[in-house]
Design an enzyme around this catalytic site. Structure first.
Site, PDB file in Angstrom:
ATOM      1  N   GLY B 119     -16.829 -52.158   1.349  1.00 35.53           N
ATOM      2  CA  GLY B 119     -15.594 -51.944   2.072  1.00 35.53           C
ATOM      3  C   GLY B 119     -14.771 -50.803   1.352  1.00 35.53           C
ATOM      4  O   GLY B 119     -15.629 -50.237   1.287  1.00 35.53           O
ATOM      5  N   LEU B 120     -13.670 -50.652   3.051  1.00 42.36           N
ATOM      6  CA  LEU B 120     -13.077 -49.276   2.576  1.00 42.36           C
ATOM      7  C   LEU B 120     -12.026 -49.108   1.816  1.00 42.36           C
ATOM      8  O   LEU B 120     -11.575 -49.999   0.377  1.00 42.36           O
ATOM      9  CB  LEU B 120     -11.976 -49.503   3.944  1.00 42.36           C
ATOM     10  CG  LEU B 120     -12.497 -49.525   5.436  1.00 42.36           C
ATOM     11  CD1 LEU B 120     -11.075 -49.173   6.101  1.00 42.36           C
ATOM     12  CD2 LEU B 120     -13.224 -47.543   5.163  1.00 42.36           C
ATOM     13  N   SER B 121     -11.625 -48.311   0.789  1.00 42.45           N
ATOM     14  CA  SER B 121     -11.338 -47.733  -0.187  1.00 42.45           C
ATOM     15  C   SER B 121     -10.058 -48.452  -0.047  1.00 42.45           C
ATOM     16  O   SER B 121      -9.298 -48.293   1.068  1.00 42.45           O
ATOM     17  CB  SER B 121     -11.186 -46.909  -0.027  1.00 42.45           C
ATOM     18  OG  SER B 121      -9.846 -45.906  -1.419  1.00 42.45           O
ATOM     19  N   SER B 123      -9.756 -52.335  -0.127  1.00 39.01           N
ATOM     20  CA  SER B 123      -9.950 -53.370   0.732  1.00 39.01           C
ATOM     21  C   SER B 123      -9.454 -54.239  -0.428  1.00 39.01           C
ATOM     22  O   SER B 123     -10.245 -55.634  -0.246  1.00 39.01           O
ATOM     23  CB  SER B 123     -11.151 -53.291   1.687  1.00 39.01           C
ATOM     24  OG  SER B 123     -12.342 -53.246   0.782  1.00 39.01           O
ATOM     25  N   GLY B 124     -10.281 -53.887  -1.727  1.00 38.65           N
ATOM     26  CA  GLY B 124      -9.881 -55.290  -2.808  1.00 38.65           C
ATOM     27  C   GLY B 124     -11.694 -55.197  -2.910  1.00 38.65           C
ATOM     28  O   GLY B 124     -11.627 -56.530  -3.772  1.00 38.65           O
ATOM     29  N   LYS B 125     -12.185 -54.750  -2.714  1.00 36.79           N
ATOM     30  CA  LYS B 125     -13.605 -54.451  -4.161  1.00 36.79           C
ATOM     31  C   LYS B 125     -13.819 -54.714  -5.302  1.00 36.79           C
ATOM     32  O   LYS B 125     -14.199 -55.995  -6.134  1.00 36.79           O
ATOM     33  CB  LYS B 125     -14.375 -53.596  -4.115  1.00 36.79           C
ATOM     34  CG  LYS B 125     -14.598 -52.967  -2.015  1.00 36.79           C
ATOM     35  CD  LYS B 125     -15.353 -51.705  -2.097  1.00 36.79           C
ATOM     36  CE  LYS B 125     -15.060 -50.690  -2.317  1.00 36.79           C
ATOM     37  NZ  LYS B 125     -13.725 -50.342  -1.885  1.00 36.79           N
ATOM     38  N   SER B 126     -13.168 -54.270  -6.243  1.00 35.54           N
ATOM     39  CA  SER B 126     -12.623 -53.954  -7.335  1.00 35.54           C
ATOM     40  C   SER B 126     -12.416 -55.510  -7.892  1.00 35.54           C
ATOM     41  O   SER B 126     -12.908 -56.235  -8.604  1.00 35.54           O
ATOM     42  CB  SER B 126     -12.512 -52.752  -8.247  1.00 35.54           C
ATOM     43  OG  SER B 126     -12.821 -51.326  -8.118  1.00 35.54           O
ATOM     44  N   SER B 193     -20.012 -47.259  -0.222  1.00 31.24           N
ATOM     45  CA  SER B 193     -21.089 -47.414   0.419  1.00 31.24           C
ATOM     46  C   SER B 193     -21.261 -47.624   2.514  1.00 31.24           C
ATOM     47  O   SER B 193     -21.167 -48.510   2.341  1.00 31.24           O
ATOM     48  CB  SER B 193     -22.175 -49.033  -0.730  1.00 31.24           C
ATOM     49  OG  SER B 193     -22.085 -49.770  -0.059  1.00 31.24           O
TER      50      SER B 193
END
Lengths: 289, 289
Positions: B119-121, B123-126, B193
């Protein structure tokens, strides 16, 4: 929060489901702090395997920031990423922190580390790695083998055998081994790694004690007689260039943790050698959390 | 040895200390074969989590080779490395085999896999990665987070941000994630990615089902408003070039396993999102051996 010299506090996570998580019996202290943003932080301090402070965030709103005003000059490393200190005021910037190495080690009841097996081709590195993983697995311990050859099929498939590629091969395996140790795994790296400086660079990636270098001290002649992959034959015939032991040097460790000597018929069995390593791990506390 | 169509036999190791290791209750069959070289091979066949044959070498001399003459055309993959088939005769080349993925999964009571969060920077991945690792840890499951930024400090510290370096960054993380999955760990990879082909290449490294792609479907505008690292601001000011979403594309997955949508105020909590992923893992059998 009062930071104590020589101990290492850290913030361990956003754990709504852990509100009633009991502190371990080794707990030394406990404190509750009301923060802004409807958040409460409970810090439990305990002495673990290494002397350290542990802290838990028990009820805190995500991405809240906590401002505590006591000195925290002893906070270092990873903790600085979480707590940014500014003179005598502490800005506890809480970055949705995650499960950490200590949590994983508790789960696994072992300590993550790297067992780095070095030696000539045919010296028995892979055999030891396998016997070791078996012996540890039978004790309920999680291991993972990083084998020089196997990693070349995946992560390092872009690398050849020229000097800088070999160094990069070892560097990457060292970095991956570090990640496995951080995951709490007993990582067994098995590769010739002929140069001291490459091995020492990998050692430097890990905390003191967590890099356990095992030297398969087998005379070249014995390795060449075994020649399990037929590589010495090819090297002697000039079909492989720069082969360690033939036309490229092997630099034996000067001060490694374990030396496994094998001379002619005086060979220990793979199991005996594995037990030597396992005894070392046990003695150093790696087989418990 | 009779190979059975549709099942996957493999040879599990040189286990002198395991001579009396009981076969699991799910055992289907058992056979003993006398080989040359003073070796005896006991093969136990059982139906595991996946329908497969398991085989044990119980008493065999190291590096002995066994020649069995039954058809084994159903043997594939990893097993082919151990047993090289030649027409109707089977040359069981025994390579001091080690603890394998299935053994580790049994130990951990989970299945190794890769949860790939894209997902975008902003977007809450971490955040999801952390909530997920917490949620799984609280269930006694071993996870490890590979974070795009963090890996750049170690394994990928030789890579910059030009196109080929970015692709290589993702490739290496994919390869390392594969190793973790093979170790039995639930590996959580968290990185932008942006390109489909890079993500698909990582997917292709893993067995069917073991790559679980999670798309953080958050509008650019929301990510830019959050801008937790101030990167969008820099990108808009032209101080970062090729920033995903601003002057470089993000290709959303077309057919990923899980989509986590967040629209404006309609945000799920990190815990809720983690629970969605955990439910998926549970349903697919990844939280048991």
């Amino acid at each position: 929060m009062v930071a104590v010299q020589g101990v290492r506090p850290f913030v361990s996570g956003y754990l709504p489901e852990f509100e009633s998580r009991p502190l371990p019996p080794s707990k030394l202290g406990f404190g509750r702090f009301s923060l802004g943003n409807n958040a409460v932080i409970n810090l439990g301090f305990c002495r673990g395997g290494n002397v350290r402070l542990r802290s838990w965030i028990i009820k805190a709103m995500e991405e809240s920031a906590a401002f505590l005003t006591k000195d925290c000059s002893a906070i270092s490393g990873k903790d600085r990423q979480i707590m940014s200190c500014n003179g005598k005021s502490t800005n506890v910037m809480w970055h949705k922190s995650s499960v950490d190495k200590f949590d994983r080690q508790e789960l696994l009841q072992q300590k993550g580390c790297v067992i780095w097996i070095t030696g000539l081709s045919g010296s028995g590195k892979s055999t030891l790695a396998c016997a070791l993983s078996r012996g540890l697995h039978s004790r309920g311990k999680l291991t993972y083998i990083l084998d020089g050859d196997n990693v070349r099929h995946g992560l390092n498939n872009d690398l050849g055998f020229k000097a800088e590629d070999r160094a990069e091969n070892i560097r990457r395996i060292g970095e991956v081994a570090k990640l496995f140790a951080d995951a709490g795994v007993i990582c067994i790296a098995s590769l010739i790694s002929p140069y001291r400086k490459d091995r020492d660079a990998c050692r430097a990636l890990l905390a003191d004690g967590d890099f356990i270098e095992v030297f398969m001290d087998v005379p070249l002649q014995v390795c060449e007689e075994r020649d399990p992959k037929g590589l010495y034959k090819l090297a002697r015939a000039g079909k492989i260039k720069g082969f360690t032991g033939i036309d490229d040097p092997y630099e034996p460790p000067l001060d490694c943790e374990i030396v496994l000597k094998q001379m002619g018929d005086d060979c220990s069995s793979p199991c005996d050698m594995a037990e030597t390593v396992i005894s070392y791990l046990k003695e150093k506390g790696y087989l418990q959390a």
